[in-house]
Each structure stands twice: as structure tokens, then as C-alpha cells.
Design an enzyme around this catalytic site. Sequence first.
Site, PDB file in Angstrom:
ATOM      1  N   LEU A  90       0.824  -1.211   0.000  1.00  0.00           N
ATOM      2  CA  LEU A  90       0.000   0.000   0.000  1.00  0.00           C
ATOM      3  C   LEU A  90       0.859   1.262   0.000  1.00  0.00           C
ATOM      4  O   LEU A  90       0.344   2.371  -0.076  1.00  0.00           O
ATOM      5  CB  LEU A  90      -0.902   0.020   1.239  1.00  0.00           C
ATOM      6  CG  LEU A  90      -2.057  -0.965   1.249  1.00  0.00           C
ATOM      7  CD1 LEU A  90      -2.811  -0.861   2.567  1.00  0.00           C
ATOM      8  CD2 LEU A  90      -2.997  -0.695   0.083  1.00  0.00           C
ATOM      9  N   GLY A  91       2.156   1.078   0.125  1.00  0.00           N
ATOM     10  CA  GLY A  91       3.031   2.252   0.160  1.00  0.00           C
ATOM     11  C   GLY A  91       3.333   2.697   1.579  1.00  0.00           C
ATOM     12  O   GLY A  91       3.439   3.889   1.855  1.00  0.00           O
ATOM     13  N   ASP A 137      13.065  -0.539   1.219  1.00  0.00           N
ATOM     14  CA  ASP A 137      12.415   0.612   1.852  1.00  0.00           C
ATOM     15  C   ASP A 137      13.428   1.584   2.445  1.00  0.00           C
ATOM     16  O   ASP A 137      13.170   2.776   2.532  1.00  0.00           O
ATOM     17  CB  ASP A 137      11.443   0.149   2.948  1.00  0.00           C
ATOM     18  CG  ASP A 137      10.071  -0.161   2.363  1.00  0.00           C
ATOM     19  OD1 ASP A 137       9.655   0.559   1.432  1.00  0.00           O
ATOM     20  OD2 ASP A 137       9.430  -1.121   2.807  1.00  0.00           O
ATOM     21  N   GLU A 144       8.907   1.291  10.916  1.00  0.00           N
ATOM     22  CA  GLU A 144       7.902   0.632  10.082  1.00  0.00           C
ATOM     23  C   GLU A 144       7.988  -0.877  10.301  1.00  0.00           C
ATOM     24  O   GLU A 144       9.067  -1.465  10.255  1.00  0.00           O
ATOM     25  CB  GLU A 144       8.187   0.966   8.611  1.00  0.00           C
ATOM     26  CG  GLU A 144       7.245   0.282   7.652  1.00  0.00           C
ATOM     27  CD  GLU A 144       7.676   0.412   6.191  1.00  0.00           C
ATOM     28  OE1 GLU A 144       8.577   1.203   5.876  1.00  0.00           O
ATOM     29  OE2 GLU A 144       7.090  -0.315   5.371  1.00  0.00           O
ATOM     30  N   CYS A 178      28.610  -1.855 -11.735  1.00  0.00           N
ATOM     31  CA  CYS A 178      29.063  -3.105 -11.139  1.00  0.00           C
ATOM     32  C   CYS A 178      29.217  -4.189 -12.214  1.00  0.00           C
ATOM     33  O   CYS A 178      30.150  -4.128 -12.996  1.00  0.00           O
ATOM     34  CB  CYS A 178      28.133  -3.501  -9.996  1.00  0.00           C
ATOM     35  SG  CYS A 178      28.963  -4.500  -8.763  1.00  0.00           S
ATOM     36  N   GLY A 207      27.738  -4.332 -14.871  1.00  0.00           N
ATOM     37  CA  GLY A 207      27.718  -3.559 -16.118  1.00  0.00           C
ATOM     38  C   GLY A 207      29.082  -2.988 -16.460  1.00  0.00           C
ATOM     39  O   GLY A 207      29.415  -2.795 -17.633  1.00  0.00           O
ATOM     40  N   GLN A 244      31.930  -4.547 -15.335  1.00  0.00           N
ATOM     41  CA  GLN A 244      32.728  -5.752 -15.621  1.00  0.00           C
ATOM     42  C   GLN A 244      32.498  -6.225 -17.052  1.00  0.00           C
ATOM     43  O   GLN A 244      33.429  -6.621 -17.752  1.00  0.00           O
ATOM     44  CB  GLN A 244      32.376  -6.860 -14.615  1.00  0.00           C
ATOM     45  CG  GLN A 244      32.710  -6.468 -13.175  1.00  0.00           C
ATOM     46  CD  GLN A 244      32.207  -7.470 -12.133  1.00  0.00           C
ATOM     47  OE1 GLN A 244      31.536  -8.442 -12.456  1.00  0.00           O
ATOM     48  NE2 GLN A 244      32.522  -7.220 -10.873  1.00  0.00           N
ATOM     49  N   GLU A 247      33.582 -15.498 -12.225  1.00  0.00           N
ATOM     50  CA  GLU A 247      32.248 -15.789 -11.693  1.00  0.00           C
ATOM     51  C   GLU A 247      31.555 -16.879 -12.515  1.00  0.00           C
ATOM     52  O   GLU A 247      30.735 -17.630 -12.001  1.00  0.00           O
ATOM     53  CB  GLU A 247      31.400 -14.505 -11.699  1.00  0.00           C
ATOM     54  CG  GLU A 247      30.015 -14.697 -11.125  1.00  0.00           C
ATOM     55  CD  GLU A 247      29.223 -13.404 -10.952  1.00  0.00           C
ATOM     56  OE1 GLU A 247      29.698 -12.329 -11.371  1.00  0.00           O
ATOM     57  OE2 GLU A 247      28.110 -13.488 -10.410  1.00  0.00           O
ATOM     58  N   HIS A 259      27.887   1.246  -6.660  1.00  0.00           N
ATOM     59  CA  HIS A 259      26.479   1.524  -6.956  1.00  0.00           C
ATOM     60  C   HIS A 259      26.124   2.979  -6.665  1.00  0.00           C
ATOM     61  O   HIS A 259      25.613   3.292  -5.584  1.00  0.00           O
ATOM     62  CB  HIS A 259      25.590   0.590  -6.132  1.00  0.00           C
ATOM     63  CG  HIS A 259      25.653  -0.829  -6.588  1.00  0.00           C
ATOM     64  ND1 HIS A 259      24.903  -1.307  -7.634  1.00  0.00           N
ATOM     65  CD2 HIS A 259      26.410  -1.866  -6.174  1.00  0.00           C
ATOM     66  CE1 HIS A 259      25.182  -2.584  -7.827  1.00  0.00           C
ATOM     67  NE2 HIS A 259      26.100  -2.947  -6.950  1.00  0.00           N
ATOM     68  N   GLU A 281      23.736   4.679  -7.702  1.00  0.00           N
ATOM     69  CA  GLU A 281      22.288   4.907  -7.591  1.00  0.00           C
ATOM     70  C   GLU A 281      21.813   4.939  -6.141  1.00  0.00           C
ATOM     71  O   GLU A 281      20.795   5.549  -5.831  1.00  0.00           O
ATOM     72  CB  GLU A 281      21.519   3.827  -8.380  1.00  0.00           C
ATOM     73  CG  GLU A 281      21.510   2.408  -7.789  1.00  0.00           C
ATOM     74  CD  GLU A 281      22.735   1.570  -8.169  1.00  0.00           C
ATOM     75  OE1 GLU A 281      23.753   2.146  -8.593  1.00  0.00           O
ATOM     76  OE2 GLU A 281      22.672   0.329  -8.032  1.00  0.00           O
TER      77      GLU A 281
HETATM   78  N1  GLN Z   1      28.323 -10.516  -9.887  1.00  0.00           N
HETATM   79  C1  GLN Z   1      29.299  -9.479  -9.835  1.00  0.00           C
HETATM   80  C2  GLN Z   1      30.193  -9.593  -8.618  1.00  0.00           C
HETATM   81  O1  GLN Z   1      29.853 -10.230  -7.670  1.00  0.00           O
HETATM   82  C3  GLN Z   1      28.638  -8.107  -9.881  1.00  0.00           C
HETATM   83  C4  GLN Z   1      27.821  -7.819  -8.689  1.00  0.00           C
HETATM   84  C5  GLN Z   1      26.923  -6.631  -8.883  1.00  0.00           C
HETATM   85  O2  GLN Z   1      26.671  -6.233 -10.008  1.00  0.00           O
HETATM   86  N2  GLN Z   1      26.398  -6.069  -7.821  1.00  0.00           N
HETATM   87  O3  GLN Z   1      31.260  -9.000  -8.599  1.00  0.00           O
END
Ligand code: GLN
EC number: 6.3.4.2
Length: 547
Positions: free
Chosen positions: A15-16, A71, A139, A380, A382, A384, A404, A519, A521
Amino acid sequence: MARYIFITGGVVSSLGKGLASAALGALLQARGYSVRLRKLDPYLNVDPGTMSPFEHGEVFVTDDGAETDLDLGHYERFTGVAARTTDSVSSGRIYSTVLEKERRGDYLGKTIQVIPHVTNEIKDFLRIGEDEVDFMLCEIGGTVGDIEGLPFFEAIRQFSQDKPRGQCIFMHLTLLPYVKASGELKTKPTQHSVKELRSIGIAPDILVCRSEGDIPEKEREKLALFCNVRPDSVIAAKDLKSIYEAPLAYHREGLDQAVLDAFGIAPAPKPDLSRWDDVADRIYNPEGEVNIAIVGKYTQLEDAYKSIAEALTHGGMANRVKVNIKWVDAEVFDESDATTHLQGFHAILVPGGFGERGTEGKIKAAQFAREHKVPYLGICLGMQMAVIEAARNVAGLETAGSEEFDHEAGKKRFEPVVYHLKEWVQGNQTVERSVGDDKGGTMRLGAYSATLEPGSRVAQVYGTCDIEERHRHRYEVAVKYREQLEQAGLKFTGMSPDGRLPEIVEWVDHPWFIGVQFHPELKSKPFDPHPLFKDFVRAAKEESRLV
Ligand code: GLN
């Protein structure tokens, strides 16, 4: 000492509640108060780190390295207060602490019970940092009546009794469904939900009712009467076109006033909502649009990339454009041509991810962006994939890949341009990890510093050469290939301070091609867009003028 606001939900999930909590936090800040937001999750996982993004959405990472519920991302985006490990807890974590204590003999041979041992543990968690802020917003995940949630509800009930009168309030979020056939808003589910809550000893002070439109006076009075709240404490949470209007919308509905009234705070300090007026203006009055492709794996569930979608929106707000996101499943062109799927976008973003599925498609996306000079942001995994693409197609390392994806013993398929890191430095400590470690929590997690190359695009974008960003990964780009890759044109423009770990790569002869191991973002806010997203969307806007 902090005043506590407990936020619970009823009737249905989604519900947010997180958004309502975050918006309330922002409104209290607008009135000059300091806040901290917390999430208590009833599930039995110790943390969400091991849950599938398909099921639970994104894992949000804090500066101090906790893997938490998404959240917490909302909380940070609305309040700008950096979340900490101690802002998120699950039943799993609580039980594992209780059991550890039991094994150590801390309970002196007593019988261990939900009340008081589990509830005490929850209450100890709630008290952490209680002297630091004016308001603590907590929450509770799930809905009232869930079996797993009971210890949490019991703990917050006890907690409010432990505290002096007037120090804790309860806010309950429910749904007011509209039944088309009879043209009525139905209050019964809310009545039942409140009844359930009161049966476990919690009487809500404020009801937040999610509804498609306004709550007519008659229904408001009915809810107030049957649920035992004041009519002006029945707050409508109407559907909004943008979540970033939530603070203004809740203010119009009187939520912050109702909260201050419930605490008996009078006169209430006047709010300064200019930050949110500006945010709403930018989101509702764009001067153009850009189309950005996110080439990922978990594209069926948008919550899996929640912070990325939000950070792109923030970047759009900074540039006064609307960002249209198209989710492109990388697996679709794992074995075919990427062109038809990627043509026409003003920018391409390849987000983080785990496992091999879809990675060949992501490598093709990086290649497409490099060759067609389309702005590219690799986050990340992306990053690699962009490095592997450069190694294979430009630097002549045809078998380049990531460790990996090389699990089969004795069958090494790839030259490990991306490898499994077992030891690294955080601050002035060395962190080690052995191959057999648990799956949960064995990554390079949380905030790490990086040093940027003076004069590079990223240094310009950030406006500084010293940055700190959040990480969540096991694998690293191998620095031993640096020279070869740089000769090919892919520059390592951001490194860990000890020079061992590549943090940022960029193609120099490209309008905008950046890969980051972290990251970004996670740190973007609507009122303070992350510099990388701001500039990435600016580049997309420029591209949109060209095509
Ligand atoms: N799988 C990659 C790693 O573990 C990238 C992880 C990710 O993109 N958060 O390094």
C-alpha cells in the site's frame, strides 16, 4: 529522547507504507526536526542479501555495509539521512541473536520464550540511538495478523508502555477499496484491520487510508467512529502520478499536523516545503524526454532495480527532462544480434547482477554503445561486462571473461579479466575471505573510497578527485590488464586509494562511456541527484538532439 512513531499496515500489502513513512520523515524535517527511519521485517532470513531480486526487489546497501530492504532506499531518498546497519532488522536476525545468547549461556539456564526474550531483543533494537534524533519512525513489515509479525507487534505495544505517556504513537495504513458496481468506498476492511490491531493491544492514533480519490465526509466520520480515531486523523493517501509528490500530498491531507497533534506538540513549527515544491515542479513540468534502455536480467520486476530507476528520474529532474525507461532483457540477444533491441535509445545502462545468464547480451550492449557512440553507464556487473567487451574486441584478449562464470573445476573457459578477490583493504584494515564462506555477507560491501584521475571525465563530473561510494560484489576487474586495456583506449580513471582495485573505467574517444564498480544509484536523491546520473542524463539529452 526521541519520540517514536510506529507504522503498521493492514488489509493488503504493497500500500506504500514505506513511502508514507519516508514522506512523513521528510515533513517532520521540513518542520525543523531531526529524524531516523527504521524497518522491522518479520521474515526469517537474517538479512535480504540472499533473497532473489525477483521475489523481494532490490537489496539496498548502507554505507556501513548492511544489506537491507529496499524501503531503506525510500527513507534515504526522502530524508537524505544515510541509513545504518542498525536501521533494519528481521525476525531471522532477532532469533539468531537470541539463540546465540542462549548457547553462550547468557540467560542463565532460563526457558527461552518469545515473551520476554524475543520481544526484549526487539525492544533493545528499537532503543539504539534514541538520544540522537527528535523522531524515530519505525515501520513494521507485512500486515497485522501475519504469524511472523506477532512478536514485533507485541514488542512495540510493550515499548509504548515502557516509555512515558505521549512518547509513542501508532499509525496504521489500510486500503479503502472502491466498489464500482455500487459506487461506494468500503470501510469494512479497514474496520477489521483496526479490530485486529486492537485485539493485540494497539490502538492506532492515525489512520492512513489508501484510496483512489478523496474520502467523503461521511466515510471519514464512519471510519473515525468505528476505528476510534479522531476524524482529522483519518488521512487519505490518494494515488499520485509521482512518488515525489507524496510529502506535499500528505501535507495537504494534514498528516504531519495530525502527528504533531497526537504528540500534543503545540504550537507546531511552520513547515518549509520549498525543497518539495521544487521537486514537484521539476517532475511535473519537464521540457523534453529521453529514452534510456536498461539492459538487465531481472527486468520482469521493476523493484529489482528500484534505486537505478529512481536515480535516473533524479537525473531527469536535474536536466528538466522526463526519462522514459525501457527494460530490455539481456538474455533475448545472448545469442543473437543486439542492434534491433538497442537502436534508437538515447542512452544505455547495464546494471548490477549475479550469475552468467544474460551476460553475453550485456557484453553486446556494451559493444553496441561503444561502436555507435551511444552514452553508456555500466554499474558493477555492467562495468565488468564493458571491460570484458573491451578486452575481447579491442585489446585482443579473445577469451576474456569473469571467474564468476568459470565454476567447473579443471575446465577454465575464460582469461580472468574479472576475478574473485579474496583479500582487500577497508579504511586501514585488511579484510579476508575464504572460498568456502557462506553465501550471505561475503562480498565487498558498503562505502569505500576511490581516487579519480585528475582531468578525467569522471573527475569533471564529480567535481572532485576523492569520492566514496557503496559496493556490493565479489569479483573485481584485474589490475594486471590495465596497461593492455588502456592502450586499447579504455582508461582506468578511478582506483582504490591503494591502487589495487579498479573502481572506474571510461572510453576516452567516446561521448560518454563510463563503468563503475560501485552503486552510485544508492546515494541519489530527488533534491540532490547523483552527479553520474545527472551527467549521464545530460549526455542522453544531447544524444536525443542528434537523432
Ligand atoms: N556478480 C558481480 C560480482 O559479484 C557483480 C555484482 C553486482 O553487479 N552487484 O562481482
